[in-house]
Design a protein around this motif. Structure first.
Motif, short mmCIF file in Angstrom:
data_model
loop_
_atom_site.label_atom_id
_atom_site.label_comp_id
_atom_site.label_asym_id
_atom_site.label_seq_id
_atom_site.Cartn_x
_atom_site.Cartn_y
_atom_site.Cartn_z
N ALA A 154 30.56 -78.47 -29.44
CA ALA A 154 30.52 -78.81 -28.02
C ALA A 154 30.62 -77.55 -27.14
O ALA A 154 29.89 -77.41 -26.16
CB ALA A 154 31.63 -79.80 -27.67
N LEU A 155 31.50 -76.61 -27.52
CA LEU A 155 31.64 -75.36 -26.76
C LEU A 155 30.36 -74.54 -26.83
O LEU A 155 30.01 -73.83 -25.88
CB LEU A 155 32.82 -74.53 -27.29
CG LEU A 155 34.21 -75.05 -26.92
CD1 LEU A 155 35.28 -74.38 -27.78
CD2 LEU A 155 34.51 -74.83 -25.44
N ALA A 156 29.65 -74.65 -27.95
CA ALA A 156 28.38 -73.92 -28.12
C ALA A 156 27.24 -74.59 -27.34
O ALA A 156 26.13 -74.08 -27.30
CB ALA A 156 28.03 -73.82 -29.60
N GLY A 157 27.54 -75.73 -26.72
CA GLY A 157 26.55 -76.36 -25.84
C GLY A 157 25.90 -77.62 -26.38
O GLY A 157 25.06 -78.22 -25.72
N GLU A 158 26.29 -78.04 -27.59
CA GLU A 158 25.72 -79.29 -28.12
C GLU A 158 26.38 -80.48 -27.43
O GLU A 158 27.60 -80.51 -27.26
CB GLU A 158 25.94 -79.38 -29.64
CG GLU A 158 25.03 -78.44 -30.41
CD GLU A 158 25.12 -78.69 -31.91
OE1 GLU A 158 24.99 -79.86 -32.32
OE2 GLU A 158 25.33 -77.72 -32.65
#
Length: 190
Positions: free
Chosen positions: A142-146
């Motif tokens: 999630a932090l990586a943008g997924e």
């Protein structure tokens, strides 16, 4: 510094001052805002790394230095508030571990669904640490943008994993709101 004692203490003071009403949900948003604030600090640290203002090594050191803040006990003057604060700090720990994985480039290729399924199995078998690790992997994604799938099947069970899922959902939401803000700013500049 990534997340300071002063920043956390401001939230502790706000929690102390907040009037809670569990029936109506009044006052509960302070805990969500505290978690969101922590997530924003994490996303800002990732941005600082991308913009080469901070090295990965220093970023990991900042996270390590801030961990004792989340392990400490705080007197908020009320048992219910204290319990909600503990849950919020647990979610912050999931986010912090996810942040470490993201910085280290260890973002899992497993789907959110598979990681959640693994975490639930591990918790049910008594491996709480393993379940926490799987949730941290979800946080890293999630932090990586997924984006967290909207149709993610969440079992209606009393598990730590289900509580930790709030952290992943919050990351996804904060990320989405930042994207909306960025798009609006870019539109205004055109």
């Amino acid at each position: 510094m990534f997340y300071t004692e002063d920043r956390l203490n401001n939230w502790i003071e706000r929690i102390k001052d907040e009037e809670l009403d569990l029936e109506s949900g009044k006052g509960l948003e302070v805990f969500d805002k505290m978690l969101d604030d922590y997530i924003i600090a994490c996303l800002n640290l990732l941005k600082s790394i991308r913009e080469r203002e901070v090295t990965k090594k220093d970023a990991l050191k900042f996270i390590e230095e801030s961990k004792p803040l989340l392990d400490r006990s705080y007197d908020v003057g009320d048992d219910v508030k204290a319990e909600l604060l503990e849950m919020t700090k647990e979610n912050m720990k999931v986010v912090a571990k996810g942040l470490e994985l993201t910085i280290a480039g260890k973002v899992s290729r497993k789907s959110f669904e598979k990681l959640l399924e693994d975490a639930i199995k591990k918790e049910k078998s008594g491996d709480l640490e393993g379940a926490f690790e799987d949730m941290a992997k979800m946080a890293a994604k999630a932090l990586a943008g997924e984006r967290l799938p909207e149709d993610l099947e969440i079992p209606d069970e009393d598990l730590f994993v289900i509580g930790w899922l709030d952290a992943i959902d919050a990351i996804s939401t904060v990320h989405h709101l930042i994207e909306i803000d960025r798009t609006e700013v870019e539109d205004d500049l055109e």
